[in-house]
Enzyme design. Structure first.
Site, PDB file in Angstrom:
ATOM      1  N   ARG A   1       0.831  -1.196   0.000  1.00  0.00           N
ATOM      2  CA  ARG A   1       0.000   0.000   0.000  1.00  0.00           C
ATOM      3  C   ARG A   1       0.871   1.254   0.000  1.00  0.00           C
ATOM      4  NH1 ARG A   1      -3.104   0.580   5.232  1.00  0.00           N
ATOM      5  NH2 ARG A   1      -3.492  -1.624   4.789  1.00  0.00           N
TER       6      ARG A   1
ATOM      7  N   ASP B   1     -13.681  -1.137  -0.903  1.00  0.00           N
ATOM      8  CA  ASP B   1     -13.550  -2.311  -1.771  1.00  0.00           C
ATOM      9  C   ASP B   1     -14.521  -3.434  -1.409  1.00  0.00           C
ATOM     10  OD1 ASP B   1     -12.085  -2.833   0.584  1.00  0.00           O
ATOM     11  OD2 ASP B   1     -10.740  -4.218  -0.439  1.00  0.00           O
TER      12      ASP B   1
ATOM     13  N   ASP C   1     -15.152  -5.373   1.237  1.00  0.00           N
ATOM     14  CA  ASP C   1     -14.885  -6.579   2.029  1.00  0.00           C
ATOM     15  C   ASP C   1     -15.230  -6.352   3.503  1.00  0.00           C
ATOM     16  OD1 ASP C   1     -12.769  -4.949   2.777  1.00  0.00           O
ATOM     17  OD2 ASP C   1     -11.184  -6.321   2.114  1.00  0.00           O
TER      18      ASP C   1
END
Length: 471
Positions: free
Chosen positions: A14, A256, A258
């Site tokens: 990241r 995203d 999740d």
């Protein structure tokens, strides 16, 4: 080429687009990942709504091609759809153009999700799965070392890839699994936070003829309405207003998809409470919770016949532990929910939505179940700023000091050190752990007595400051 090694984190890669994730570094990540996966292997790639995600896709593809991998491109998808690709036959994903000599039963060897998750819009990153297992921890750090040692390599542009459709089989799977929810008489509110949840979510809802109100469903990586992190209360303000006026239950998603938040008119149901609800319809399940989960969750699950395991925070850690002990369910307080029961064992906020609606359809009163739980006083996660260099040294010092705690420290019943230290007292507990992703210590406190919860917090904060001073 100089690569900033701070991009290689415990659970993923990241960094900031262009500053840290630039053409050279991302091509090199693709190349060395490809070498790790193996030549002539098949890798599926998906990406989130950030404007630079397709650019990273092209750079990553060039690196994978240089390592002789075959790249399958699923386009913009939710992270759980990306994970789903690992469990499907490639032939069922309608590869265009078709892959020569690909056996009918072949599946992908790895998947990479390009996403900054809930981070600010300038961030991006990679969540990596190889052979259906998360690629994390020492493997990621070793990848960083290999890239640093090979910094002079020049990787040419080569964006050759094969387009695949994972969203259609994912939607079909959900419709088959949850067809009994068709025309459910419940008014639903969803807040996608301009992330990628609605690359599939409302198509599923529409096919099931559900009644819903959608907020911020259009993917927009600038996140113009609010930050896509449903664990932060202020990000739920809009969905709460709509729920109050028009809905029976609401769901909110991170960037995203999740991670999930579940809201009723009375409660913001946390991940450990969700686990208690989901487990109601499982027979003697094995459930894994992270170290931040309430003791109520562990005690109630055990009382109802479940087996519980406390383990490390982090989606990668929990997926690996689930596979190791054949667990049915795992959770994080923040809303990562992992189902192996009737599913594949990864965190999927869309699937978790449908499983929660299934409980509603079966007549379970969510508010009544939450209110029937033993009452405790819990803090949210409290973050104490430190540095990457200091945080683990601080934890070592705290553990040493707990061997002979101060005379006015609350009586310690036991210490769980699976991830930091969770100190159990007579009427509650306090947690201190080093974040694996940011330069902070994370604390949380819980007690059956509100004053004691504050006392635990006060005494442990003094211990942390004493440890800091002693370094």
């Amino acid at each position: 080429m100089s690569v900033n090694t701070s991009i290689f984190r415990e659970y993923d890669i990241r960094g900031i687009y262009e500053k840290e994730l630039n053409e050279q570094s991302v091509k090199s990540i693709g190349y060395h990942l490809g070498r790790k996966i193996g030549g002539n292997k098949i890798v599926s790639i998906g990406y989130d709504a950030r404007s630079h995600s397709p650019i990273l896709r092209d750079w990553l593809t060039s690196g994978l091609n240089a390592a002789a991998c075959t790249v399958l491109d699923m386009g913009m998808v939710a992270t759980p759809v990306n994970y789903f690709s690992n469990y499907q036959k490639i032939a069922d994903l309608d590869p265009q153009p078709p892959i020569a000599d690909c056996p009918p039963s072949a599946t992908t060897d790895a998947s990479i999700m390009i996403t900054g998750s809930h981070n600010p819009s300038e961030y991006n990153g990679f969540k990596i799965t190889i052979d259906r297992a998360p690629f994390f921890g020492e493997e990621i750090y070793a990848l960083g070392d290999a890239i640093t040692a090979d910094r002079e390599r020049i990787i040419p542009d080569n964006t050759e890839k094969i387009d695949i459709d994972v969203k259609t089989p994912y939607i079909d799977f959900m419709l088959k699994e949850f067809i009994h929810l068709k025309r459910l008489d419940t008014k639903i509110v969803i807040d996608c936070g301009n992330g990628v949840a609605d690359t599939v979510l409302t198509k599923i809802f529409d096919a099931l003829e559900l009644s819903y109100e959608g907020l911020y469903c259009k993917p927009d990586g600038t996140f113009p309405n609010h930050h896509p992190d449903p664990s932060v209360e202020q990000n739920l303000a809009d969905v709460k207003k709509v729920l109050e006026k028009k809905g029976d239950i609401a769901f909110a998603y991170d960037g995203d998809a999740d991670r999930i938040a579940v809201l009723t008119h009375k409660h913001n149901i946390k991940g450990d409470q969700m686990a208690l609800l989901y487990a109601m319809k499982m027979e003697n399940p094995t459930v894994i919770g992270e170290v931040k989960c309430s003791q109520v969750m562990y005690d109630e699950l055990e009382r109802r016949g479940a087996k519980t395991v406390m383990y490390k925070t982090g989606h990668s850690n929990l997926k690996v532990k689930m596979k190791e002990i054949h667990a049915d369910l795992a959770c994080e307080v923040s809303g990562h929910i992992f189902f192996k029961h009737r599913y594949f064992g990864y965190d999927d906020a869309i699937y978790a939505t449908l499983r929660m609606l299934e409980l509603v359809e079966e007549g379970i009163d969510l508010d009544r179940e939450i209110e029937a739980l033993p009452h405790v006083f819990s803090t949210e996660e409290i973050k104490i700023e430190t540095t990457e260099e200091e945080k683990f040294a601080l934890m070592d010092k705290i553990k040493e000091m707990l061997k002979t705690p101060p005379s006015d420290f609350p009586d310690i019943h036991s210490i769980i050190d699976v991830d930091g230290v969770r100190i159990n007292f007579e009427k509650g507990w306090g947690l201190v752990r080093a974040s694996n992703t940011t330069p902070v210590l994370v604390t949380r406190f819980e007690s059956t007595d509100q004053a004691l919860a504050k006392e635990y917090e006060k005494k442990i904060n003094i211990l942390i400051e004493t440890a800091r001073y002693a370094l």
